[in-house]
Scaffold this motif. Structure first.
Motif, PDB file in Angstrom:
ATOM      1  N   GLN A  96      56.584  41.826  60.635  1.00 56.39           N
ATOM      2  CA  GLN A  96      57.158  43.162  60.634  1.00 56.39           C
ATOM      3  C   GLN A  96      56.709  43.974  61.836  1.00 56.39           C
ATOM      4  O   GLN A  96      57.473  44.740  62.412  1.00 56.39           O
ATOM      5  CB  GLN A  96      56.775  43.884  59.343  1.00 56.39           C
ATOM      6  CG  GLN A  96      57.402  43.269  58.097  1.00 56.39           C
ATOM      7  CD  GLN A  96      57.002  44.017  56.843  1.00 56.39           C
ATOM      8  OE1 GLN A  96      56.454  45.102  56.900  1.00 56.39           O
ATOM      9  NE2 GLN A  96      57.283  43.424  55.701  1.00 56.39           N
ATOM     10  N   ARG A  97      55.448  43.826  62.239  1.00 52.69           N
ATOM     11  CA  ARG A  97      54.927  44.657  63.334  1.00 52.69           C
ATOM     12  C   ARG A  97      55.183  44.047  64.710  1.00 52.69           C
ATOM     13  O   ARG A  97      55.362  44.753  65.677  1.00 52.69           O
ATOM     14  CB  ARG A  97      53.433  44.899  63.140  1.00 52.69           C
ATOM     15  CG  ARG A  97      53.131  45.889  62.029  1.00 52.69           C
ATOM     16  CD  ARG A  97      51.665  46.230  61.988  1.00 52.69           C
ATOM     17  NE  ARG A  97      51.404  47.214  60.938  1.00 52.69           N
ATOM     18  CZ  ARG A  97      51.073  48.470  61.162  1.00 52.69           C
ATOM     19  NH1 ARG A  97      50.974  48.920  62.384  1.00 52.69           N
ATOM     20  NH2 ARG A  97      50.845  49.296  60.160  1.00 52.69           N
ATOM     21  N   LEU A  98      55.144  42.688  64.780  1.00 49.56           N
ATOM     22  CA  LEU A  98      55.280  42.052  66.083  1.00 49.56           C
ATOM     23  C   LEU A  98      56.720  41.691  66.410  1.00 49.56           C
ATOM     24  O   LEU A  98      57.035  41.429  67.569  1.00 49.56           O
ATOM     25  CB  LEU A  98      54.431  40.776  66.138  1.00 49.56           C
ATOM     26  CG  LEU A  98      53.054  40.932  66.780  1.00 49.56           C
ATOM     27  CD1 LEU A  98      52.164  41.777  65.876  1.00 49.56           C
ATOM     28  CD2 LEU A  98      52.413  39.583  67.018  1.00 49.56           C
ATOM     29  N   ARG A 149      57.957  39.534  74.224  1.00 50.02           N
ATOM     30  CA  ARG A 149      57.181  38.294  74.201  1.00 50.02           C
ATOM     31  C   ARG A 149      55.887  38.428  74.998  1.00 50.02           C
ATOM     32  O   ARG A 149      54.844  37.897  74.617  1.00 50.02           O
ATOM     33  CB  ARG A 149      58.034  37.143  74.759  1.00 50.02           C
ATOM     34  CG  ARG A 149      57.314  35.787  74.815  1.00 50.02           C
ATOM     35  CD  ARG A 149      56.858  35.333  73.444  1.00 50.02           C
ATOM     36  NE  ARG A 149      56.100  34.114  73.502  1.00 50.02           N
ATOM     37  CZ  ARG A 149      56.620  32.911  73.248  1.00 50.02           C
ATOM     38  NH1 ARG A 149      57.906  32.797  72.918  1.00 50.02           N
ATOM     39  NH2 ARG A 149      55.872  31.835  73.298  1.00 50.02           N
ATOM     40  N   ALA A 150      55.939  39.174  76.114  1.00 52.91           N
ATOM     41  CA  ALA A 150      54.728  39.352  76.925  1.00 52.91           C
ATOM     42  C   ALA A 150      53.625  40.023  76.118  1.00 52.91           C
ATOM     43  O   ALA A 150      52.447  39.656  76.214  1.00 52.91           O
ATOM     44  CB  ALA A 150      55.045  40.163  78.171  1.00 52.91           C
ATOM     45  N   SER A 151      53.981  41.006  75.302  1.00 54.22           N
ATOM     46  CA  SER A 151      52.986  41.693  74.477  1.00 54.22           C
ATOM     47  C   SER A 151      52.435  40.750  73.413  1.00 54.22           C
ATOM     48  O   SER A 151      51.238  40.759  73.115  1.00 54.22           O
ATOM     49  CB  SER A 151      53.611  42.921  73.815  1.00 54.22           C
ATOM     50  OG  SER A 151      53.976  43.883  74.780  1.00 54.22           O
ATOM     51  N   GLN A 152      53.295  39.920  72.835  1.00 57.70           N
ATOM     52  CA  GLN A 152      52.844  38.971  71.818  1.00 57.70           C
ATOM     53  C   GLN A 152      51.883  37.939  72.413  1.00 57.70           C
ATOM     54  O   GLN A 152      50.865  37.591  71.797  1.00 57.70           O
ATOM     55  CB  GLN A 152      54.052  38.269  71.201  1.00 57.70           C
ATOM     56  CG  GLN A 152      54.976  39.210  70.434  1.00 57.70           C
ATOM     57  CD  GLN A 152      56.117  38.485  69.756  1.00 57.70           C
ATOM     58  OE1 GLN A 152      55.983  37.339  69.347  1.00 57.70           O
ATOM     59  NE2 GLN A 152      57.258  39.151  69.645  1.00 57.70           N
ATOM     60  N   LEU A 205      50.119  46.112  76.878  1.00 60.81           N
ATOM     61  CA  LEU A 205      49.447  46.512  75.632  1.00 60.81           C
ATOM     62  C   LEU A 205      50.044  47.770  75.026  1.00 60.81           C
ATOM     63  O   LEU A 205      49.854  48.017  73.830  1.00 60.81           O
ATOM     64  CB  LEU A 205      47.953  46.769  75.902  1.00 60.81           C
ATOM     65  CG  LEU A 205      47.019  45.565  75.840  1.00 60.81           C
ATOM     66  CD1 LEU A 205      45.615  46.001  76.198  1.00 60.81           C
ATOM     67  CD2 LEU A 205      47.035  44.919  74.464  1.00 60.81           C
ATOM     68  N   GLN A 206      50.732  48.566  75.823  1.00 55.69           N
ATOM     69  CA  GLN A 206      51.188  49.849  75.310  1.00 55.69           C
ATOM     70  C   GLN A 206      52.075  49.682  74.082  1.00 55.69           C
ATOM     71  O   GLN A 206      51.992  50.460  73.126  1.00 55.69           O
ATOM     72  CB  GLN A 206      51.936  50.624  76.395  1.00 55.69           C
ATOM     73  CG  GLN A 206      52.229  52.070  76.008  1.00 55.69           C
ATOM     74  CD  GLN A 206      50.970  52.857  75.680  1.00 55.69           C
ATOM     75  OE1 GLN A 206      50.016  52.860  76.454  1.00 55.69           O
ATOM     76  NE2 GLN A 206      50.945  53.503  74.517  1.00 55.69           N
ATOM     77  N   ALA A 207      52.936  48.665  74.103  1.00 53.56           N
ATOM     78  CA  ALA A 207      53.807  48.429  72.945  1.00 53.56           C
ATOM     79  C   ALA A 207      52.982  48.092  71.712  1.00 53.56           C
ATOM     80  O   ALA A 207      53.293  48.532  70.600  1.00 53.56           O
ATOM     81  CB  ALA A 207      54.793  47.302  73.250  1.00 53.56           C
ATOM     82  N   ALA A 208      51.913  47.310  71.913  1.00 54.06           N
ATOM     83  CA  ALA A 208      51.046  46.963  70.789  1.00 54.06           C
ATOM     84  C   ALA A 208      50.264  48.176  70.305  1.00 54.06           C
ATOM     85  O   ALA A 208      50.008  48.325  69.103  1.00 54.06           O
ATOM     86  CB  ALA A 208      50.087  45.846  71.197  1.00 54.06           C
ATOM     87  N   GLY A 223      50.504  50.297  66.535  1.00 48.82           N
ATOM     88  CA  GLY A 223      49.324  50.476  65.695  1.00 48.82           C
ATOM     89  C   GLY A 223      48.531  49.209  65.473  1.00 48.82           C
ATOM     90  O   GLY A 223      47.815  49.081  64.479  1.00 48.82           O
ATOM     91  N   ILE A 224      48.607  48.250  66.433  1.00 47.10           N
ATOM     92  CA  ILE A 224      47.902  46.983  66.265  1.00 47.10           C
ATOM     93  C   ILE A 224      46.569  46.983  67.000  1.00 47.10           C
ATOM     94  O   ILE A 224      45.575  46.472  66.490  1.00 47.10           O
ATOM     95  CB  ILE A 224      48.791  45.815  66.750  1.00 47.10           C
ATOM     96  CG1 ILE A 224      50.041  45.725  65.873  1.00 47.10           C
ATOM     97  CG2 ILE A 224      48.030  44.492  66.721  1.00 47.10           C
ATOM     98  CD1 ILE A 224      51.063  44.738  66.361  1.00 47.10           C
ATOM     99  N   VAL A 225      46.529  47.543  68.209  1.00 44.55           N
ATOM    100  CA  VAL A 225      45.294  47.577  68.990  1.00 44.55           C
ATOM    101  C   VAL A 225      45.087  48.973  69.570  1.00 44.55           C
ATOM    102  O   VAL A 225      46.005  49.798  69.600  1.00 44.55           O
ATOM    103  CB  VAL A 225      45.310  46.547  70.143  1.00 44.55           C
ATOM    104  CG1 VAL A 225      45.347  45.126  69.622  1.00 44.55           C
ATOM    105  CG2 VAL A 225      46.474  46.819  71.087  1.00 44.55           C
ATOM    106  N   SER A 226      43.868  49.190  70.030  1.00 43.28           N
ATOM    107  CA  SER A 226      43.545  50.387  70.806  1.00 43.28           C
ATOM    108  C   SER A 226      42.731  49.939  72.004  1.00 43.28           C
ATOM    109  O   SER A 226      42.171  48.840  72.015  1.00 43.28           O
ATOM    110  CB  SER A 226      42.749  51.393  69.965  1.00 43.28           C
ATOM    111  OG  SER A 226      41.504  50.830  69.589  1.00 43.28           O
ATOM    112  N   VAL A 227      42.679  50.779  73.032  1.00 37.28           N
ATOM    113  CA  VAL A 227      41.925  50.452  74.248  1.00 37.28           C
ATOM    114  C   VAL A 227      40.985  51.607  74.547  1.00 37.28           C
ATOM    115  O   VAL A 227      41.396  52.771  74.568  1.00 37.28           O
ATOM    116  CB  VAL A 227      42.862  50.211  75.448  1.00 37.28           C
ATOM    117  CG1 VAL A 227      42.050  49.923  76.710  1.00 37.28           C
ATOM    118  CG2 VAL A 227      43.812  49.056  75.168  1.00 37.28           C
TER     119      VAL A 227
END
Length: 575
Positions: free
Chosen positions: A262-264, A269-272, A302-305, A309-313
């Protein structure tokens, strides 16, 4: 049963006391599955036990599209007498809105519905305090939320409390509570993650499965202390589901799909690919992702991720918002993709342990060269005081050890020792049994049996330890050094059991075998054992045939290497 929520339960108890003195509210906040509903149910039960009137509803995501469905649930089951004293316009508006009667020529006035609901709540509060309880309040339909907001603003000194649970952490309390009630009458409870021991108790109570503390710690790490995730993972493990290589616990397929698909699904594809690299390393950084070939500008990918709401930096470190995302993303990837990522990372890591791990997770089949590297990495982990990491590295080494290799038994026994030191006797027992199975007759089997005796003693089985050591003595017959170690273990075991005469005989035999073997490292610990037996029997024990003192200077203090086998390994039996 509720585990590890003493502070939250105390706050709920205090809330039920406060309600009797005037308007109050408690808001349970936390991530999905963290245990808010369990605590919300506890609050509802506490209110009912005190004889309060409880109006409750548990909306879902689809309810937001239905008008006044939440209000219908809140007022469901009220006796007709609760509406009997309402003025006719209010009663008609409320009954039509709740689909209890057909509407006339005119639509019900929304204001009349709100006033009618307030009148019902006030009438109930005359008889007893009232608690309006809404779980997942973020899914409450807008019309019901407006009615409850109207009620909140007009409570005055009425004994009415609001028990709310929600996942929205960054917003003010819902229903306008913050604008209508004094701050000291509002409790916001952050429902935090559950610790390993309480998760183990939860799994025991819900599933009937007993977990060692190291297993519970791994479960807490993977689930992020989320009880819902933890139970789903524990159920999968109990079913015998296998996790992917590199993960100690299985992530159920349904959970993976809910979390990842659902989230990915909408991410490029580059973000995955970038997220898979981040999931495959212990500490992902922007520099590492860039070096690993995840794009020259990983921050952009990473911005899409981040938006999902999957990662933070922060400060160059990439952090998964929840540990379960890391595990689910890794498990969801194909085996080929995982191997490719680890192959790339193995060539980049300067740390021998990390490099060996990546090599292991990139291997397609048995590879003794990689197994040797893993064994060395395990020794490094052991030397830095990380027995858990050492055991995991050895378990990878065992997986990659050719089936006809004599190293398999040795590596199983080393892994058993590390699991034992890490406080995982069940894991140690499993490895020791496999070491026994893979060992050739003789000293190899004797060493495995000797270790099994240590585990038996840890588990409180003196008889089991004795049987293992007696079998080990038979296997080691002809090897004076190994036989001396085993006789020393038997001496200490009998001393712990109170069989001092038998312990003395084993100790004398151990000393004779040590002297015959020419090993200078065995004698000190044996002499210490004889000295302890002498102290316990309050007499002098001579050294047979050697004419020397029982202990040489300093030996009573330092003991010896052979004394480690059974000394201090059991919490139940102390010499």
């Amino acid at each position: 049963m509720i585990f590890g929520r003493e502070v939250e339960r105390e706050a709920l108890t205090a809330f039920t006391h406060e309600v009797a003195t005037g308007p109050s509210a408690v808001v349970l906040e936390g991530e999905a599955g963290i245990g808010k509903t369990t605590l919300w149910n506890e609050g509802v039960d506490l209110a009912r036990e005190r004889g309060y009137a409880v109006l409750s509803c548990r909306p879902t995501g689809t309810d937001t599209e239905l008008s006044l469905v939440g209000l219908g649930d809140l007022l469901h089951g009220l006796p007709d007498i609760a509406l009997a004293d309402l003025p006719a316009p209010q009663r008609e508006a409320l009954e039509v809105s709740l689909l209890h009667r057909r509407r006339g020529q005119r639509r019900p006035d929304p204001r009349a519905v709100s006033i009618a609901t307030l009148s019902v709540v006030q009438a109930l509060a005359v008889e007893s305090p009232v608690v309006i309880a809404v779980d997942d309040v973020q899914w409450l339909d807008g019309a019901t939320a407006r009615v409850l907001g109207f009620v909140v603003r007009r409570l005055s000194e009425i004994a009415v409390g609001f028990l709310l649970a929600r996942t929205n952490l960054d917003e003010p309390p819902p229903l306008g509570i913050a604008d209508s009630l004094p701050p000291h009458r509002i409790r916001r409870i952050l429902v935090e993650r559950v610790g390993a021991e309480n998760l183990a108790a939860l799994v025991q109570e819900r599933l009937g499965s007993t977990m060692s503390l190291p297993e519970a710690r791994r479960l807490a790490e993977v689930s992020g202390g989320n009880p819902f995730f933890a139970l789903e993972i524990a159920r999968a493990a109990a079913r015998g589901d296998e996790g992917v290589t590199g993960q100690t616990l299985p992530i159920p397929k349904g959970l993976r799909e809910d979390l990842v698909t659902q989230r990915l699904g909408s991410l490029p594809r580059a973000s995955q690919d970038l997220l898979l690299v981040a999931a495959a390393v212990s500490r992902p950084t922007l520099d590492l992702l860039r070096t690993a070939g995840a794009g020259s500008r990983p921050g952009v990918g990473l911005q899409a991720a981040i938006d999902a709401g999957i990662v933070s930096v922060a400060s160059g470190d990439v952090r998964f918002v929840h540990p379960i995302y890391r595990s689910a993303i890794y498990a969801h990837a194909s085996r080929t993709r995982r191997h490719d990522v680890h192959r790339r990372l193995a060539g980049l890591s300067p740390d021998p342990e990390e490099r060996a791990r990546h090599l292991a997770l990139s291997a397609e089949e048995a590879d003794e060269e990689i197994a040797v590297a893993l064994e060395g990495a395990a020794a490094s982990a052991r030397d830095r005081g990380a027995p858990d990491a050492a055991a995991e590295l050895l378990e990878h080494a065992i997986r990659l050890t050719p089936s006809d290799s004599g190293a398999r038994a040795r590596r199983h026994l080393q892994a058993a020792e590390h699991r034992f030191i890490a406080g995982d006797p069940e894991g140690a027992l499993e490895h020791a049994r496999r070491a026994l199975r893979d060992s050739a007759p003789g000293v190899g089997r004797a060493q495995a049996l000797r270790f099994l005796a240590s585990v038996d003693l840890e588990r409180g089985s003196t008889e089991g330890a004795r049987r293992s050591l007696e079998e080990a003595a038979a296997e080691a017959r002809g090897d004076d050094h190994a036989s001396s170690e085993i006789e020393g273990d038997l001496a200490r075991l009998e001393m712990m059991s109170g069989e001092l005469g038998l312990g003395e005989r084993h100790a004398r035999s151990a000393l004779e075998l040590a002297q015959r073997s020419g090993s200078a490292t065995l004698e000190p610990s044996i002499r210490v054992t004889l000295a302890r037996i002498a102290l316990l029997t309050r007499r002098t024990v001579g050294c047979p045939g050697c004419g020397a003192r029982l202990l040489r200077p300093g030996e009573a203090r330092r003991g010896g290497p052979g004394d480690r086998a059974l000394r201090g390994r059991s919490r139940n039996h102390r010499g």
